[in-house]
Every structure is written in C-alpha cells, then in structure tokens.
Design an enzyme around this catalytic site. Sequence first.
Site, PDB file in Angstrom:
ATOM      1  N   THR A 157      69.069 -24.672 -45.929  1.00  0.00           N
ATOM      2  CA  THR A 157      67.885 -24.400 -45.160  1.00  0.00           C
ATOM      3  C   THR A 157      66.784 -25.379 -46.089  1.00  0.00           C
ATOM      4  O   THR A 157      65.951 -25.806 -45.350  1.00  0.00           O
ATOM      5  CB  THR A 157      67.308 -22.845 -45.658  1.00  0.00           C
TER       6      THR A 157
ATOM      7  N   LYS B 174      70.495 -23.234 -49.969  1.00  0.00           N
ATOM      8  CA  LYS B 174      70.597 -24.942 -50.025  1.00  0.00           C
ATOM      9  C   LYS B 174      70.361 -25.681 -48.820  1.00  0.00           C
ATOM     10  O   LYS B 174      69.686 -26.442 -48.715  1.00  0.00           O
ATOM     11  CB  LYS B 174      71.975 -25.007 -50.798  1.00  0.00           C
TER      12      LYS B 174
ATOM     13  N   ARG C 251      83.081 -31.225 -46.245  1.00  0.00           N
ATOM     14  CA  ARG C 251      84.619 -30.553 -46.187  1.00  0.00           C
ATOM     15  C   ARG C 251      85.313 -30.706 -44.833  1.00  0.00           C
ATOM     16  O   ARG C 251      86.442 -30.333 -44.658  1.00  0.00           O
ATOM     17  CB  ARG C 251      84.474 -29.363 -46.540  1.00  0.00           C
TER      18      ARG C 251
ATOM     19  N   GLY D 276      73.366 -24.073 -55.958  1.00  0.00           N
ATOM     20  CA  GLY D 276      73.320 -22.530 -56.055  1.00  0.00           C
ATOM     21  C   GLY D 276      74.173 -21.765 -55.223  1.00  0.00           C
ATOM     22  O   GLY D 276      75.121 -22.329 -54.679  1.00  0.00           O
TER      23      GLY D 276
ATOM     24  N   ASP E 227      79.577 -28.070 -47.082  1.00  0.00           N
ATOM     25  CA  ASP E 227      80.322 -27.636 -45.780  1.00  0.00           C
ATOM     26  C   ASP E 227      80.602 -28.846 -44.827  1.00  0.00           C
ATOM     27  O   ASP E 227      81.659 -28.790 -44.372  1.00  0.00           O
ATOM     28  CB  ASP E 227      79.433 -26.412 -44.979  1.00  0.00           C
TER      29      ASP E 227
ATOM     30  N   ARG F 128      87.286 -28.560 -56.846  1.00  0.00           N
ATOM     31  CA  ARG F 128      85.897 -28.589 -56.506  1.00  0.00           C
ATOM     32  C   ARG F 128      85.331 -29.846 -57.323  1.00  0.00           C
ATOM     33  O   ARG F 128      84.424 -30.299 -57.369  1.00  0.00           O
ATOM     34  CB  ARG F 128      85.277 -27.102 -57.338  1.00  0.00           C
TER      35      ARG F 128
ATOM     36  N   SER G 105      76.307 -19.661 -52.767  1.00  0.00           N
ATOM     37  CA  SER G 105      76.306 -19.508 -51.231  1.00  0.00           C
ATOM     38  C   SER G 105      75.624 -18.437 -50.640  1.00  0.00           C
ATOM     39  O   SER G 105      75.388 -17.388 -51.135  1.00  0.00           O
ATOM     40  CB  SER G 105      77.965 -19.005 -50.621  1.00  0.00           C
ATOM     41  N   GLY G 106      74.702 -18.949 -49.759  1.00  0.00           N
ATOM     42  CA  GLY G 106      73.710 -17.926 -49.273  1.00  0.00           C
ATOM     43  C   GLY G 106      72.489 -18.087 -49.629  1.00  0.00           C
ATOM     44  O   GLY G 106      71.332 -17.354 -49.576  1.00  0.00           O
TER      45      GLY G 106
ATOM     46  N   SER H 205      78.353 -26.762 -56.165  1.00  0.00           N
ATOM     47  CA  SER H 205      78.663 -27.416 -57.503  1.00  0.00           C
ATOM     48  C   SER H 205      78.311 -26.517 -58.624  1.00  0.00           C
ATOM     49  O   SER H 205      77.623 -26.508 -59.254  1.00  0.00           O
ATOM     50  CB  SER H 205      77.600 -28.675 -57.313  1.00  0.00           C
TER      51      SER H 205
HETATM   52  N1  LIG Z   1      86.113 -19.768 -52.060  1.00  0.00           N
HETATM   53  C1  LIG Z   1      84.541 -19.972 -51.941  1.00  0.00           C
HETATM   54  N2  LIG Z   1      83.712 -20.188 -52.560  1.00  0.00           N
HETATM   55  C2  LIG Z   1      82.753 -20.710 -52.200  1.00  0.00           C
HETATM   56  N3  LIG Z   1      82.466 -21.260 -51.137  1.00  0.00           N
HETATM   57  C3  LIG Z   1      83.234 -21.135 -50.144  1.00  0.00           C
HETATM   58  C4  LIG Z   1      84.560 -20.403 -50.485  1.00  0.00           C
HETATM   59  N4  LIG Z   1      85.391 -20.892 -49.401  1.00  0.00           N
HETATM   60  C5  LIG Z   1      84.566 -21.189 -48.394  1.00  0.00           C
HETATM   61  N5  LIG Z   1      83.338 -21.414 -48.815  1.00  0.00           N
HETATM   62  C6  LIG Z   1      82.490 -22.319 -48.046  1.00  0.00           C
HETATM   63  O1  LIG Z   1      82.477 -23.336 -48.573  1.00  0.00           O
HETATM   64  C7  LIG Z   1      80.920 -23.940 -48.912  1.00  0.00           C
HETATM   65  C8  LIG Z   1      80.836 -24.273 -50.040  1.00  0.00           C
HETATM   66  O2  LIG Z   1      81.408 -25.756 -50.272  1.00  0.00           O
HETATM   67  P1  LIG Z   1      80.955 -26.777 -51.349  1.00  0.00           P
HETATM   68  O3  LIG Z   1      81.566 -28.088 -51.251  1.00  0.00           O
HETATM   69  O4  LIG Z   1      79.437 -26.676 -51.511  1.00  0.00           O
HETATM   70  O5  LIG Z   1      81.548 -25.997 -52.657  1.00  0.00           O
HETATM   71  S1  LIG Z   1      81.763 -26.250 -54.222  1.00  0.00           S
HETATM   72  O6  LIG Z   1      80.549 -27.436 -54.661  1.00  0.00           O
HETATM   73  O7  LIG Z   1      83.007 -27.564 -54.235  1.00  0.00           O
HETATM   74  O8  LIG Z   1      81.966 -25.438 -54.888  1.00  0.00           O
HETATM   75  C9  LIG Z   1      80.089 -22.449 -48.863  1.00  0.00           C
HETATM   76  O9  LIG Z   1      78.968 -22.905 -48.067  1.00  0.00           O
HETATM   77  P2  LIG Z   1      77.727 -22.384 -48.371  1.00  0.00           P
HETATM   78  O10 LIG Z   1      77.485 -21.113 -48.012  1.00  0.00           O
HETATM   79  O11 LIG Z   1      76.505 -23.240 -47.670  1.00  0.00           O
HETATM   80  O12 LIG Z   1      77.207 -22.651 -49.666  1.00  0.00           O
HETATM   81  C10 LIG Z   1      80.911 -21.502 -48.039  1.00  0.00           C
HETATM   82  O13 LIG Z   1      80.587 -21.497 -46.627  1.00  0.00           O
HETATM   83  N1  LIG Z   2      63.302 -19.236 -48.011  1.00  0.00           N
HETATM   84  C1  LIG Z   2      64.125 -18.300 -47.147  1.00  0.00           C
HETATM   85  N2  LIG Z   2      63.440 -17.157 -46.951  1.00  0.00           N
HETATM   86  C2  LIG Z   2      64.246 -16.325 -46.364  1.00  0.00           C
HETATM   87  N3  LIG Z   2      65.604 -16.548 -45.831  1.00  0.00           N
HETATM   88  C3  LIG Z   2      66.191 -17.463 -46.235  1.00  0.00           C
HETATM   89  C4  LIG Z   2      65.321 -18.390 -46.811  1.00  0.00           C
HETATM   90  N4  LIG Z   2      66.145 -19.760 -46.993  1.00  0.00           N
HETATM   91  C5  LIG Z   2      67.418 -19.366 -46.343  1.00  0.00           C
HETATM   92  N5  LIG Z   2      67.250 -17.999 -45.736  1.00  0.00           N
HETATM   93  C6  LIG Z   2      68.238 -17.490 -45.050  1.00  0.00           C
HETATM   94  O1  LIG Z   2      69.370 -17.268 -45.946  1.00  0.00           O
HETATM   95  C7  LIG Z   2      70.771 -17.594 -45.236  1.00  0.00           C
HETATM   96  C8  LIG Z   2      71.503 -18.494 -46.145  1.00  0.00           C
HETATM   97  O2  LIG Z   2      70.840 -19.576 -46.170  1.00  0.00           O
HETATM   98  P1  LIG Z   2      71.539 -21.194 -46.254  1.00  0.00           P
HETATM   99  O3  LIG Z   2      70.509 -22.274 -46.373  1.00  0.00           O
HETATM  100  O4  LIG Z   2      72.512 -21.152 -45.317  1.00  0.00           O
HETATM  101  O5  LIG Z   2      72.130 -20.921 -47.764  1.00  0.00           O
HETATM  102  P2  LIG Z   2      73.516 -21.998 -48.382  1.00  0.00           P
HETATM  103  O6  LIG Z   2      73.244 -23.203 -47.698  1.00  0.00           O
HETATM  104  O7  LIG Z   2      72.845 -22.109 -49.743  1.00  0.00           O
HETATM  105  O8  LIG Z   2      74.702 -21.090 -48.197  1.00  0.00           O
HETATM  106  C9  LIG Z   2      70.219 -18.177 -43.909  1.00  0.00           C
HETATM  107  O9  LIG Z   2      70.501 -16.882 -43.069  1.00  0.00           O
HETATM  108  C10 LIG Z   2      68.812 -18.542 -44.089  1.00  0.00           C
HETATM  109  O10 LIG Z   2      68.219 -18.235 -42.787  1.00  0.00           O
END
Ligand SMILES: Nc1ncnc2c1ncn2[C@@H]1O[C@H](COP(=O)(O)OS(=O)(=O)O)[C@@H](OP(=O)(O)O)[C@H]1O
Ligand SMILES: Nc1ncnc2c1ncn2[C@@H]1O[C@H](COP(=O)(O)OP(=O)(O)O)[C@@H](O)[C@H]1O
Length: 207
Positions: free
Chosen positions: A45, A43, A70, A37, A67, A84, A39-40, A111
């Site tokens: 959590t 995943k 990496r 999914g 993260d 990627r 970013s944000g 992914s």
């Molecule tokens: N350009 C760009 N696009 C997406 N994400 C970025 C980028 N640069 C840095 N980040 C940070 O890297 C985290 C994602 O790493 P991944 O290894 O899961 O990415 S991927 O599967 O290779 O696309 C991702 O973490 P999550 O927020 O937990 O998803 C970001 O914090």
């Molecule tokens: N089920 C949920 N309800 C409300 N907030 C959430 C939930 N899951 C995650 N969050 C919040 O969303 C933000 C991103 O979550 P995170 O797990 O770091 O996402 P990702 O790993 O996909 O980047 C964090 O601040 C987290 O506390």
Amino acid sequence: MSSLGNPVNIFWQECSVGKSDRQKLLNQKGCVVWITGLSGSGKSTLACTLDRELHSRGKLSYILDGDNLRHGLNKDLSFKAEDRVENIRRVGEVAKLFADAGLICIASLISPYRKDRDSCRALLPNKNFIEVYMNMPLEVCEARDPKGLYKLARAGKIKGFTGIDDPYEPPLNCEIEIKQENGICPPPSAMAGQVVSYLNVQGFLHE
Ligand SMILES: Nc1ncnc2c1ncn2[C@@H]1O[C@H](COP(=O)(O)OS(=O)(=O)O)[C@@H](OP(=O)(O)O)[C@H]1O
Ligand SMILES: Nc1ncnc2c1ncn2[C@@H]1O[C@H](COP(=O)(O)OP(=O)(O)O)[C@@H](O)[C@H]1O
C-alpha cells in the site's frame, strides 16, 4: 576449480554516460527506498501510494514487490531461510541497478533478516539506501489478513510463516518508521507523505 561467486577473467566495463548524466536528465537522484515489515503491515500500500505521489510530481520511480518478483525473477525460491536470503540478495542487486539508472527504486519485501537488509544497504553509496520499517503490531496484520495467509498459518497449513513460526528482525537504525498513533494507523497518503518529505529534505527530488 569452480569460479562461481568469484569473478575470474571478468572485467568491469565503463561507459561514457554515467549516473550523474542520467540524474541530470531526470532532475532527481537515484536511490533505494526499502520497505520492510510483516505480511499485511502495509508495504505494498505504501509502495503504490508513494509511487503514485512521485509520479504526480514528475519523478521516475519503480516498484520491486516481493510477491510480484516471486512470479518471475525469483520463482525458483521458497520461503526457507536460505531462499529468503537469496531473494533479498537478488532484489538488492536489482535495486542497485535501478538506483544507478537514476530512478527512485521502491523495494517492498518482508526481508525478515537484518543482516540481509544491511548487505543491500552496503551495495549503495552512503545515504542512498532508505530503510522504511512498517512497525505494525502482529495483531493488526493478522486482523487484516487480506490474503487469508495468517489463518492458514495458524491452522498449520502454511509452515514457516513470518511472525507466526518464522522470525522477523526489526531494524535497529532505520531512516523512517511508520507506526500507529494512539492505536490508529496513518492513512496511506500520510505514510507516503512521510517518505516524500524525507526524500525532499535529503535532496533526492532534484538533481
Ligand atoms: N511462509 C511465508 N512467510 C511469509 N510470506 C509468505 C509465506 N508464504 C507466502 N507468503 C507470501 O509471500 C509474500 C512475501 O514475499 P517476500 O519475497 O517479500 O518474502 S521474503 O522477503 O523473502 O521473506 C507475502 O506477501 P506480503 O503479504 O505482501 O508481505 C505473502 O503473501
Ligand atoms: N495505512 C493503512 N490504513 C489502513 N489499512 C491499511 C493501511 N495500509 C494498508 N492497509 C490494508 O492492510 C492490508 C495489507 O496491506 P498491504 O499493503 O497488502 O500489506 P503488505 O504488502 O505488507 O502485505 C490491505 O488490506 C490494505 O488495504
């Protein structure tokens, strides 16, 4: 001629302790829970809440977080498309090893490409790859923006950010979809509960 990517003079080594022996020891079945999914989207959590829930039930799991990987195994990779692809390929192979060890391996990575996730699925026996799609609208992820990355991407300070100026291909046939109900995201315990129920019904929580 180079034999890179094409094993020549390399033989598979069998050992007497197998996956089923390890599964008996652990009273569970090895598998991969692959969380994909934006970013944000939640995943990490979900991964952490699920890991804790399985631990409290006496089940051995291990998180492979994009993260975190990496920082080590994949620290040579950027976010351009080919990197990627390699990122997901490596994590798919590692996840396969964890599943073979008998663990419930929780892989949590953006992914973004369907083909790469399907390649990881193809590494495992049927039904042992459980794809979980965090189906959260981009607006929700962007409003959360816990690391401030969307803000930077919108400002053009990060190029090729998934969902902004880089693609995300949602799964077509995932095992589990986590989504909002009436505009509200289920709490982490409910998201993890959905996965635990699936694992239980599919027989992964006992040998
Ligand atoms: N350009 C760009 N696009 C997406 N994400 C970025 C980028 N640069 C840095 N980040 C940070 O890297 C985290 C994602 O790493 P991944 O290894 O899961 O990415 S991927 O599967 O290779 O696309 C991702 O973490 P999550 O927020 O937990 O998803 C970001 O914090
Ligand atoms: N089920 C949920 N309800 C409300 N907030 C959430 C939930 N899951 C995650 N969050 C919040 O969303 C933000 C991103 O979550 P995170 O797990 O770091 O996402 P990702 O790993 O996909 O980047 C964090 O601040 C987290 O506390």
